[in-house]
Design a protein around this motif. Sequence first.
Motif, PDB file in Angstrom:
ATOM      1  N   MET A   1      -0.703  19.686  26.509  1.00 43.84           N
ATOM      2  CA  MET A   1      -1.615  19.179  25.970  1.00 43.84           C
ATOM      3  C   MET A   1      -1.200  18.797  24.266  1.00 43.84           C
ATOM      4  N   ASP A   2      -0.051  18.919  24.084  1.00 40.71           N
ATOM      5  CA  ASP A   2      -0.025  18.924  22.501  1.00 40.71           C
ATOM      6  C   ASP A   2       0.068  17.511  22.011  1.00 40.71           C
ATOM      7  N   ASN A   3      -0.375  17.599  20.691  1.00 42.12           N
ATOM      8  CA  ASN A   3      -0.384  16.407  19.852  1.00 42.12           C
ATOM      9  C   ASN A   3      -0.747  15.134  20.439  1.00 42.12           C
ATOM     10  N   LEU A   4      -1.942  15.135  21.125  1.00 39.70           N
ATOM     11  CA  LEU A   4      -2.463  13.897  21.786  1.00 39.70           C
ATOM     12  C   LEU A   4      -2.738  12.880  20.428  1.00 39.70           C
ATOM     13  N   ARG A   5      -2.930  11.778  20.714  1.00 34.76           N
ATOM     14  CA  ARG A   5      -3.289  10.783  19.784  1.00 34.76           C
ATOM     15  C   ARG A   5      -4.571   9.800  20.146  1.00 34.76           C
ATOM     16  N   ILE A   6      -5.349   9.534  19.207  1.00 33.16           N
ATOM     17  CA  ILE A   6      -6.451   8.670  19.380  1.00 33.16           C
ATOM     18  C   ILE A   6      -6.177   7.251  19.327  1.00 33.16           C
ATOM     19  N   ASN A   7      -7.158   6.295  19.529  1.00 29.36           N
ATOM     20  CA  ASN A   7      -6.957   5.084  19.435  1.00 29.36           C
ATOM     21  C   ASN A   7      -7.374   4.664  17.964  1.00 29.36           C
ATOM     22  N   ALA A   8      -6.601   4.419  17.068  1.00 29.12           N
ATOM     23  CA  ALA A   8      -6.890   4.194  15.680  1.00 29.12           C
ATOM     24  C   ALA A   8      -7.813   3.012  15.535  1.00 29.12           C
ATOM     25  N   ASP A   9      -7.222   1.642  16.217  1.00 27.42           N
ATOM     26  CA  ASP A   9      -7.758   0.512  16.210  1.00 27.42           C
ATOM     27  C   ASP A   9      -9.349   0.533  16.583  1.00 27.42           C
ATOM     28  N   ARG A  10      -9.517   1.249  17.494  1.00 30.19           N
ATOM     29  CA  ARG A  10     -10.885   1.417  18.220  1.00 30.19           C
ATOM     30  C   ARG A  10     -11.724   2.332  17.084  1.00 30.19           C
ATOM     31  N   LEU A  11     -11.224   3.312  16.715  1.00 32.49           N
ATOM     32  CA  LEU A  11     -11.927   4.216  15.542  1.00 32.49           C
ATOM     33  C   LEU A  11     -12.508   3.134  14.527  1.00 32.49           C
ATOM     34  N   TRP A  12     -11.192   2.410  13.951  1.00 29.00           N
ATOM     35  CA  TRP A  12     -11.781   1.550  12.797  1.00 29.00           C
ATOM     36  C   TRP A  12     -12.798   0.396  12.960  1.00 29.00           C
ATOM     37  N   GLU A  13     -12.678  -0.195  14.489  1.00 26.85           N
ATOM     38  CA  GLU A  13     -13.578  -1.139  14.677  1.00 26.85           C
ATOM     39  C   GLU A  13     -15.020  -0.740  14.730  1.00 26.85           C
ATOM     40  N   SER A  14     -15.194   0.718  15.484  1.00 29.20           N
ATOM     41  CA  SER A  14     -16.532   1.210  15.444  1.00 29.20           C
ATOM     42  C   SER A  14     -16.941   1.461  14.051  1.00 29.20           C
ATOM     43  N   LEU A  15     -16.106   2.131  13.209  1.00 30.10           N
ATOM     44  CA  LEU A  15     -16.502   2.226  11.736  1.00 30.10           C
ATOM     45  C   LEU A  15     -17.037   0.956  11.312  1.00 30.10           C
ATOM     46  N   MET A  16     -16.336  -0.276  11.401  1.00 26.41           N
ATOM     47  CA  MET A  16     -16.816  -1.504  10.875  1.00 26.41           C
ATOM     48  C   MET A  16     -18.004  -2.009  11.544  1.00 26.41           C
ATOM     49  N   GLU A  17     -18.131  -1.656  12.757  1.00 26.33           N
ATOM     50  CA  GLU A  17     -19.410  -2.071  13.336  1.00 26.33           C
ATOM     51  C   GLU A  17     -20.784  -1.222  12.872  1.00 26.33           C
ATOM     52  N   MET A  18     -20.400  -0.068  12.847  1.00 26.40           N
ATOM     53  CA  MET A  18     -21.728   0.735  12.361  1.00 26.40           C
ATOM     54  C   MET A  18     -21.927   0.499  10.791  1.00 26.40           C
ATOM     55  N   ALA A  19     -20.751  -0.096  10.030  1.00 25.65           N
ATOM     56  CA  ALA A  19     -21.021  -0.316   8.645  1.00 25.65           C
ATOM     57  C   ALA A  19     -21.945  -1.674   8.522  1.00 25.65           C
ATOM     58  N   LYS A  20     -22.082  -2.474   9.671  1.00 31.60           N
ATOM     59  CA  LYS A  20     -22.770  -3.481   9.560  1.00 31.60           C
ATOM     60  C   LYS A  20     -24.259  -3.059   9.341  1.00 31.60           C
ATOM     61  N   ILE A  21     -24.654  -2.040  10.114  1.00 26.04           N
ATOM     62  CA  ILE A  21     -26.241  -1.602  10.033  1.00 26.04           C
ATOM     63  C   ILE A  21     -26.366  -1.051   8.640  1.00 26.04           C
ATOM     64  N   GLY A  22     -27.192  -1.830   7.902  1.00 22.80           N
ATOM     65  CA  GLY A  22     -27.542  -1.501   6.432  1.00 22.80           C
ATOM     66  C   GLY A  22     -26.439  -2.007   5.466  1.00 22.80           C
ATOM     67  N   GLY A  23     -25.494  -2.985   5.866  1.00 20.64           N
ATOM     68  CA  GLY A  23     -24.404  -3.384   4.982  1.00 20.64           C
ATOM     69  C   GLY A  23     -25.008  -4.183   3.930  1.00 20.64           C
ATOM     70  N   THR A  24     -24.317  -3.740   2.546  1.00 27.00           N
ATOM     71  CA  THR A  24     -24.621  -4.330   1.470  1.00 27.00           C
ATOM     72  C   THR A  24     -23.863  -5.502   0.986  1.00 27.00           C
ATOM     73  N   LYS A  25     -24.134  -6.299  -0.040  1.00 28.65           N
ATOM     74  CA  LYS A  25     -23.265  -7.587  -0.581  1.00 28.65           C
ATOM     75  C   LYS A  25     -21.866  -6.977  -0.918  1.00 28.65           C
ATOM     76  N   LYS A  26     -21.854  -5.774  -1.406  1.00 27.04           N
ATOM     77  CA  LYS A  26     -20.663  -5.358  -2.110  1.00 27.04           C
ATOM     78  C   LYS A  26     -19.791  -4.545  -1.230  1.00 27.04           C
ATOM     79  N   GLY A  27     -20.371  -4.693   0.327  1.00 29.30           N
ATOM     80  CA  GLY A  27     -19.295  -3.808   1.183  1.00 29.30           C
ATOM     81  C   GLY A  27     -19.769  -2.453   1.174  1.00 29.30           C
ATOM     82  N   GLY A  28     -20.781  -2.253   0.804  1.00 30.42           N
ATOM     83  CA  GLY A  28     -21.229  -0.749   1.232  1.00 30.42           C
ATOM     84  C   GLY A  28     -22.250  -0.637   2.236  1.00 30.42           C
ATOM     85  N   VAL A  29     -23.086   0.561   2.102  1.00 30.71           N
ATOM     86  CA  VAL A  29     -24.058   0.721   3.118  1.00 30.71           C
ATOM     87  C   VAL A  29     -25.331   1.232   2.528  1.00 30.71           C
ATOM     88  N   CYS A  30     -26.516   0.859   2.674  1.00 34.30           N
ATOM     89  CA  CYS A  30     -27.713   1.553   2.381  1.00 34.30           C
ATOM     90  C   CYS A  30     -28.264   1.849   3.795  1.00 34.30           C
TER      91      CYS A  30
END
Length: 411
Positions: A1-30
Amino acid sequence: MDNLRINADRLWESLMEMAKIGGTKKGGVCRLALTDLDRQGRDLFTKWCEAVGCTVSVDAVGNMFARRPGRDPNRPAVMTGSHLDSQPTGGKFDGAYGVLAGLEVLRTLHDLKIETEAPVEVVVWTNEEGSRFAPAMMGSGAYAGVFSLEETLAKTDEEGTSFGQALRDIGYQGEGLGGRPCAAYFEAHIEQGPILEANAKTIGVVTGAQGQRWYEITLTGQEAHAGPTPMARRKDALVGAAKVVQGVNAIGHALQPGACATVGVLKVHPASRNVIPGECWLTVDFRHPDDTKLLEMDRRLRALVAQAAEEGGLTFKIEQIWEFPATPFTPELVDAVRRGAERGGYAHQDIISGAGHDAIYMARVAPTAMIFVPCEEGISHNEIENATPQDLAAGCNVLLNAMLDRAGVAT
Ligand code: HGY
Ligand code: MN
Ligand code: MN
């Protein structure tokens, strides 16, 4: 099971989805700890974990554990995680990356129908930032037995709301605290400093973290009229505080290499333009990889405050509210991270963490290591915090392979 790979797009999409919760005008998070926004992030994480067959439990300080069964339920779990609470002007990746990289590991194992020998758990720690409730790393600290349940729940924010009340308000006060059997804890995080980017490295193999001390200092003089009060008769608390701010910065520069010294909060009372400030309250954050130097910084701070007070006819109070020593991570797990970076073909280097992380307290109760990825210009605790999908995916691939290395794959 060497060197498996994750799904990079899905990781990025989840990060962007989570960042909407508390997202700020400058693109950050509170998304401050134990606010309704924190609840929304926790609810979303729970939904995502349950969608891949995990069960989520919550402990007495709101730490969340998403568990994926292994073939042998009696083996201690291999854990990863981080935090979903942010700074008031925080970034999309600080904390959320480690939580969602863990989720991506769960999703990848689910997709590939891999059964691990040991259970796998992804943790969301409560109040890592220490911004709303001080100190930082309270959830992992309570879990590791550093803070008692009582003192944790009793902590209050600036409005006087207790940690316990806020936890109940968002519906995340569970049961139990600490003691989950853990074979290994890995935490993926952005570096939050400039070293990896400057050295063109994709992975930071984190060998440990520097020590920290937090202080609260009160300087008290006398409120008086800004007009008739002669300069020589003044007891101006803000003049004293200004000397302390300058002196803290000078201590940081004097104890190089390695020292970090910051005054992050300064409150002036009564804060009226024609009243001589009668009282100032300020915070000091000291860090150093060498505990003896951190102690020397402490000594110099105490002398600095006493002298500033004496010169200004002020009284003073210094309270050290938190400290932890420089913390090494577990060599065999650090090696597992290094092997993961080598197998993935990622440029990597050893690094000491300048920031505090929940892994520091987990290192007291379980074998622990961290994986860093670069962030743009090393900027963090800032709404412009940024990282590339490629680097975030690389760190997650290393996490997946390091966790499998420890959890074993059922054949
Ligand atoms: O302060 C720290 O190092 C962390 O971001 N809580
Ligand atoms: Mn963090
Ligand atoms: Mn942080």
